[in-house]
Design an enzyme around this catalytic site. Structure first.
Site, mmCIF file in Angstrom:
data_model
loop_
_atom_site.group_PDB
_atom_site.id
_atom_site.type_symbol
_atom_site.label_atom_id
_atom_site.label_comp_id
_atom_site.label_asym_id
_atom_site.label_seq_id
_atom_site.Cartn_x
_atom_site.Cartn_y
_atom_site.Cartn_z
ATOM 1 N N ASP A 303 64.064 15.504 -137.598
ATOM 2 C CA ASP A 303 62.635 15.483 -137.282
ATOM 3 C C ASP A 303 62.032 16.872 -137.088
ATOM 4 O O ASP A 303 62.731 17.843 -136.829
ATOM 5 C CB ASP A 303 62.411 14.714 -135.972
ATOM 6 N N HIS A 445 67.173 17.211 -135.076
ATOM 7 C CA HIS A 445 65.998 18.029 -135.393
ATOM 8 C C HIS A 445 66.404 19.237 -136.225
ATOM 9 O O HIS A 445 67.258 20.017 -135.768
ATOM 10 C CB HIS A 445 65.311 18.481 -134.101
#
Ligand code: NI
Length: 479
Positions: A303, A445
């Site tokens: 993400d 991430h």
């Protein structure tokens, strides 16, 4: 009644609150959050800058994915403008540290009101001048709301400049008098306090920290909520026409004005070395025929990117193991690095939508939710030629209102690595390897080098255990 829109405006991450309080009808809404080129209907539009044209641009991002401590902050790092980057970094880190110590570590307060967000917009990036606006939404502090600050870099002098640096020293009194003239009489403005506020150099610099030029060369001055009036009155925008402001501008201000009205094209801040962007060129070998009913699958998801150079490094690791993954990209970063998003898609990965600038969508109106997701999908389509079909709501925050506002399919996660909290590659790898089970969706991430560094060990270990790495949509389709 101008206060009527105040609360929604404060929560409106993609949009500044200034228009709520402005009687002038001047622009200030869509331009504040990185408007799409040509998408600004305002009568005095701010010219939009294409960040993907800025050589060597990196976006510095920090964010959580936890609803009890929701924050996301980004600012740009442009080669050559190190002094300006350092100032933004200092401002962002201080505000973020305050929020984290008050909300995330303290754990007290009203969860509904907690959210912190800083997004960026380029104002001008042309010739030897660079201008950036940071918009901060802090719904945790006293007098909370939206504040803006503009940062300027003078490539000719090699110096960082404040907003007030756009105005010549000898013209500041005349400039301030003109602002006072336009503020007095507006509802909620504390006229008696204006003299004190503007005569003290420190408070003058602090209040006049948000300025930019419109496409026709007028100067817009933004006053944050509470700066020149009762907080309830909201924020104000004063626009000084080109004819009025031009004689008062500093030499730097004149160059900024010129480059805003008629950009010369390329940005050159005199950086000694501008790194060539590393964009991997891996190509997927056809469609993925993995059958997750028959073999053990895992959907790794990354993400908040794309981020340079970390996403590029990650793509290389994934290619080495022929692993596919899903990237939940943030729109403002897609606009900055469309080449990396194209590389993700070309390598057979799935590109999903993670909103434009990472707000808690449940706190927005249906129109704002649609805008956050719609702008991002458009940026992904522009980069890859394909419209995404899945989205991940920031902080995993989703409700019926969010579901109703989009046709994208929501994707949450089974395994939370909390890699935004623990910047430790070994710990991230151990978490994934230890916790992941068949057909799990794993949250990571790609904005953190430590998370990217954990990936080779994850792929090596889990591949040896017989796992196959597929995209979220592939996992769903074959289960
Ligand atoms: Ni996120």
């Amino acid at each position: 009644m101008r206060t009527r829109t105040l609360l929604p405006s404060l929560l409106m991450l993609g949009t500044l609150a200034v228009t709520a309080a402005c009687s002038s009808g001047s622009d200030g809404s869509s331009a504040s959050s990185g408007a799409r080129p040509g998408a600004n209907p305002s009568p005095s539009p701010v010219r939009s800058v294409d960040p993907s044209k800025i050589k060597g641009l990196e976006i510095v991002s920090d964010s959580s994915e936890q609803s009890s401590c929701p924050y996301a902050a980004s600012y740009p790092d442009v080669p050559g403008a190190e002094a300006m980057t350092a100032t933004m970094k200092k401002d962002v880190e201080k505000r973020l540290a305050d929020f984290r110590s008050q909300v995330c570590e303290g754990g007290e307060g009203d969860a509904e009101a907690r959210e912190f967000n800083i997004s960026y917009q380029f104002l001008v990036a042309s010739g030897d001048v660079l201008g950036v606006r940071l918009t901060t939404q802090d719904a945790s502090g006293a007098g909370s709301g939206v504040t803006t600050r503009t940062y300027w870099y003078d490539g000719k002098a090699g110096e960082y400049r404040t907003a007030l640096g756009l105005v010549a020293d000898g013209s500041q009194d005349a400039f301030v008098a003109a602002l006072k003239d336009r503020l007095e009489g507006r509802e909620g403005v504390d006229a008696a306090a204006l003299d004190d506020l503007f005569s003290d150099p420190a408070s003058r610099a602090s209040v006049l920290d948000g300025m930019d030029f419109t496409a026709v060369g007028s100067l817009r001055v933004t006053f944050d909520r509470g700066d020149v009036g009762a907080p309830a009155a909201g924020s104000y925008l004063v626009t000084l026409p080109k004819k009025t402001i031009t004689p008062w501008l500093s030499a730097f201000g004149k160059r900024v004005q010129r480059q805003t009205v008629k950009p010369s094209g390329s940005l050159d801040l005199g950086a000694a070395h501008v790194p060539e962007p590393a964009v991997p060129t891996h190509t997927a070998s056809g469609d993925d025929d993995t059958d997750c009913k028959k073999v053990k699958c895992i959907a790794l998801t990354f993400d908040d990117g794309p981020a340079a150079p970390d996403t590029a490094t990650l793509l290389t690791y994934l290619a080495q193991y022929k692993a596919r993954a899903t990237f939940f990209t943030v729109g403002q970063n897609v606009a900055a690095h469309p080449g990396l998003v194209r590389a993700e898609a070309r390598a057979g990965h799935e590109v999903g939508n993670h909103s434009w600038n990472h707000p808690d969508l449940t706190k927005l109106t249906p129109e704002q939710i649609a805008s956050q997701l719609g702008r991002t999908s458009a940026a992904i389509k522009a980069a890859t030629g394909k419209t995404p079909t899945v989205f991940r709501p920031p902080y995993g925050a989703i409700d019926d209102k969010v579901r109703a506002a989009t046709r994208l399919s929501p994707v949450l996660w089974d395994v939370d690595t909390e890699d935004w909290k623990y910047r430790d590659a070994a710990k991230v790898a151990q978490t994934v390897i230890g916790k992941t089970q068949r057909n799990n969706v794993v949250l990571m991430h790609d904005i953190h080098p430590t998370s990217v560094a954990a990936v080779p060990q994850i792929l090596r270990t889990l591949t040896a255990q017989g796992y196959h790495f597929v995209t979220v949509s592939h996992l769903r389709a074959t289960l």
